[in-house]
Write an enzyme that holds these catalytic residues in place. Sequence first.
Site, PDB file in Angstrom:
ATOM      1  N   SER A   1       0.929  -1.310  -0.066  1.00 44.70           N
ATOM      2  CA  SER A   1      -0.077  -0.149  -0.025  1.00 44.70           C
ATOM      3  C   SER A   1       1.048   1.195  -0.005  1.00 44.70           C
ATOM      4  O   SER A   1       2.108   1.027  -0.018  1.00 44.70           O
ATOM      5  CB  SER A   1      -1.245   0.004   1.106  1.00 44.70           C
ATOM      6  OG  SER A   1      -0.234   0.091   2.519  1.00 44.70           O
TER       7      SER A   1
ATOM      8  N   ARG B   1      -5.980  -8.130  -3.910  1.00 45.29           N
ATOM      9  CA  ARG B   1      -4.821  -7.684  -3.197  1.00 45.29           C
ATOM     10  C   ARG B   1      -4.769  -8.595  -1.907  1.00 45.29           C
ATOM     11  O   ARG B   1      -3.628  -8.982  -1.798  1.00 45.29           O
ATOM     12  CB  ARG B   1      -5.267  -6.175  -2.757  1.00 45.29           C
ATOM     13  CG  ARG B   1      -3.796  -5.688  -1.906  1.00 45.29           C
ATOM     14  CD  ARG B   1      -3.979  -4.140  -1.824  1.00 45.29           C
ATOM     15  NE  ARG B   1      -2.691  -3.902  -1.163  1.00 45.29           N
ATOM     16  CZ  ARG B   1      -2.652  -3.849   0.266  1.00 45.29           C
ATOM     17  NH1 ARG B   1      -3.621  -4.341   0.937  1.00 45.29           N
ATOM     18  NH2 ARG B   1      -1.597  -3.483   0.760  1.00 45.29           N
TER      19      ARG B   1
ATOM     20  N   CYS C   1     -46.670   5.611  17.935  1.00 46.82           N
ATOM     21  CA  CYS C   1     -46.277   6.298  16.706  1.00 46.82           C
ATOM     22  C   CYS C   1     -46.778   7.993  16.937  1.00 46.82           C
ATOM     23  O   CYS C   1     -47.694   8.226  17.374  1.00 46.82           O
ATOM     24  CB  CYS C   1     -47.232   5.844  15.654  1.00 46.82           C
ATOM     25  SG  CYS C   1     -47.165   6.987  14.141  1.00 46.82           S
TER      26      CYS C   1
ATOM     27  N   CYS D   1     -50.063   8.888  14.837  1.00 47.55           N
ATOM     28  CA  CYS D   1     -51.284   8.145  15.061  1.00 47.55           C
ATOM     29  C   CYS D   1     -51.563   7.712  16.766  1.00 47.55           C
ATOM     30  O   CYS D   1     -52.690   7.414  16.903  1.00 47.55           O
ATOM     31  CB  CYS D   1     -51.708   7.171  14.254  1.00 47.55           C
ATOM     32  SG  CYS D   1     -50.927   5.705  14.295  1.00 47.55           S
TER      33      CYS D   1
HETATM   34  S1  IVH Z   1      -0.246   2.540  -7.099  1.00 49.17           S
HETATM   35  C1  IVH Z   1       3.173   0.286  -4.611  1.00 49.17           C
HETATM   36  N1  IVH Z   1      -1.988   4.002  -7.993  1.00 49.17           N
HETATM   37  O1  IVH Z   1      -4.386   2.481  -3.492  1.00 49.17           O
HETATM   38  C2  IVH Z   1       2.263   1.126  -5.290  1.00 49.17           C
HETATM   39  N2  IVH Z   1      -2.453   2.688  -6.486  1.00 49.17           N
HETATM   40  O2  IVH Z   1      -3.178   2.890  -0.522  1.00 49.17           O
HETATM   41  C3  IVH Z   1       0.944   0.392  -5.700  1.00 49.17           C
HETATM   42  N3  IVH Z   1      -4.866   3.022  -5.744  1.00 49.17           N
HETATM   43  O3  IVH Z   1      -3.208  -0.452  -2.871  1.00 49.17           O
HETATM   44  C4  IVH Z   1      -0.181   1.353  -5.898  1.00 49.17           C
HETATM   45  N4  IVH Z   1      -5.624   4.520  -7.204  1.00 49.17           N
HETATM   46  O4  IVH Z   1      -5.464  -0.439  -4.389  1.00 49.17           O
HETATM   47  C5  IVH Z   1      -1.600   3.230  -7.346  1.00 49.17           C
HETATM   48  N5  IVH Z   1      -3.491   5.576  -9.366  1.00 49.17           N
HETATM   49  C6  IVH Z   1      -3.066   4.692  -8.380  1.00 49.17           C
HETATM   50  C7  IVH Z   1      -4.052   4.165  -7.533  1.00 49.17           C
HETATM   51  C8  IVH Z   1      -3.683   3.304  -6.359  1.00 49.17           C
HETATM   52  C9  IVH Z   1      -5.946   3.614  -6.301  1.00 49.17           C
HETATM   53  C10 IVH Z   1      -5.155   2.024  -4.416  1.00 49.17           C
HETATM   54  C11 IVH Z   1      -4.516   0.721  -4.686  1.00 49.17           C
HETATM   55  C12 IVH Z   1      -3.471   0.638  -3.427  1.00 49.17           C
HETATM   56  C13 IVH Z   1      -3.852   1.789  -2.545  1.00 49.17           C
HETATM   57  C14 IVH Z   1      -2.706   2.150  -1.596  1.00 49.17           C
END
Ligand code: IVH
Length: 683
Positions: free
Chosen positions: A83, A142, A409, A412
Amino acid sequence: MSDDAVRNRYQTLVRELAEHDRRYYVEMAPTVSDAQYDLLYRELRDIEAAHLDWITADSPTQRVAPAPISSFPKVVRAVPMLSLDNAYSEGELAAFYDRVVKGLHGETIEGDDPTFVVEPKIDGIGIELQYERGRFVLGATRGDGRVGEDITANLRTLRSLPLSLREPVTIAVRGEVFMQKEDFAAINRERALAGEELWKNARNFTGGSLKLLDPRECAKRPLRVILYELVGGESHRPLHSASLAWMRELGLPTSSMVSLVSGWQALAGAVAAWADRKASLPYEADGLVAKIDSFAHRRLLGFTAKFPRWAIAYKFPALRSQTRLVGVEINIGRTGAVTPVAMLDPVELSGTTVKRASLFNWDEVARLDVRIGDQVIVEKAGEIIPQVVEVLTALRTGAETPVAVPDRCPSCGSELLRREGEVALRCANRACPDQRWKALQFFAHRGAMNIDGLGEVLAQELVRKGLVEDAADIFDLTVDRLIPADDAAPRVERMAKKSAENLVAGITRAKQTATFSRLLIGLGIPHVGAVAARAIAARFGSFESFCAASADERRAAITAIDGVGPVIAEAVALYVENPDNARLLARLRERGVSPVEPVARPARDGPLSGKRVCVTGKLSRPRSDIQKDIEAAGGQFVTAVGKTTDILVAGADVGKSKLDAARKLGTTVVDEDGLAKLLQPGG
Ligand code: IVH
């Protein structure tokens, strides 16, 4: 055509249809009409029907697997899906920028600013797709990053996801599955109409949809995908921006809202520019992602234990505000559900002033332990209805008072009940004034009978004055009754002659022009929203046929409708079997409310075009086969005989009384042989 030529044609059709799907779902710029698309699709299906062994996995007919699966196998990935670290302010973004510059120090040419790609951060469900030699072979969630779930069968149903690429490459890509705001709002509008609980937000709904075990169900959800990373991109292209361009060339959907910026000024500017752009996105975005463009620089920066050091999620300021709960109002719905509504000190929330917010139900009030006088957090759910999501108990002064759960209610005075298995409290009194005017207003609203002038205020007034109790009474209203000369009679407050005349004209117009589906919507049968109402109305053809059918016929006919099913059939059966409702339906008919359902489109030209055909009694073939023949000949299959039925096909054991009744209505009666003749072209 020779077999070879047909086969070539088949392959061309698969490719062409995929291209049209891409233009429609990805580019949002179709180049053919729906009818032209349908024609190509039908040609493809016909070829497939004659050559089952030719069907390829990437044929558009193969998107939806025909049966549910039992579970989602685990997928272990070599490159975990990480993430992103978050920045909540410009200051935090600047700190990220500084870390990047420092990390690249010595590696970049002096004075050369790092280049970023800035993309919307789509608030959906992260997924990874694998293509082998250009064919989509695996799609997974994921999960915990390393181990995800194989949801290939569900992902195949997304028409923005290409089943094959334009080049036979073996790649993995990552992206987000989401639902557009508009599609999500439409689903919730339907649910509201059907009296069903609303989905909280598009993201949860998307996640739930991807975890459905039956791909046929998932196919009904308007899910889309956008891809934003090429896994191991460096072995294909030197820059992320170039890999995105390549993905697009391969036919993969990528964001069209991507910008390339160098240096701090440009990065800060790109982020600031989004302040007013965000609302125009067709999907929910909770922020932006800024990523280093060069894969070589990404490699130098590397990862922390949790995040890449080369990217950051810049979160938009949340659509939340703090305010004080000044009271709880009790709302009585048209079906008698009694729900709490939060009354707030007015507060700004994403551009609007909010004074009321949803508290859902009394269980939620107890769960939040919300008290009058509390400081609360309100949030806009899916940008529609604000709701109370949190109570700031630390800010209590001791002067807050608990919210009293009503036992009677407020409209009513009846005792409130809780039905087995339901969270809602209910007023079971059908004569409850609040329920009556809400039901009336609902009956008259634009999506239902569309009676001009009969809105909230007038509905309340008509019920209060005892002029109207239920929907059928509306059709007894006259100008004289609305504003009688005799002062003693009830009259509608402040209603001028002109508006009384307009109202009566509106009622007459509605009676003449409403379709059966609009009437069905207006009745407010639980679970019957616009879509179900249209399907039911089309099946019966008219209100009359619907009422004429026996309870069993009705239930069987509704259950047999594609996409309707037993829950709705049961709800309709329960509704009609209730003596009060049965009386209402009869009284509507007595007042000349007898709408038919227009045939959606003369489906096909044929010997039975425009004819409504009903089939009854014992026949030599399954009824569904006969239905298919009738529809193929352009006819509309209806399930009961009414005034608008043109032809009755009578089987062996049909009683004389039924035949006489049909003849009296002017319906042509034929036997099976007679139908066979009618089905002949020119019959
Ligand atoms: S790049 C290692 N690009 O946000 C980088 N993620 O908090 C991988 N997400 O798990 C992610 N839009 O599910 C990337 N344009 C974007 C995104 C994006 C939404 C989500 C994705 C990720 C999470 C990260």
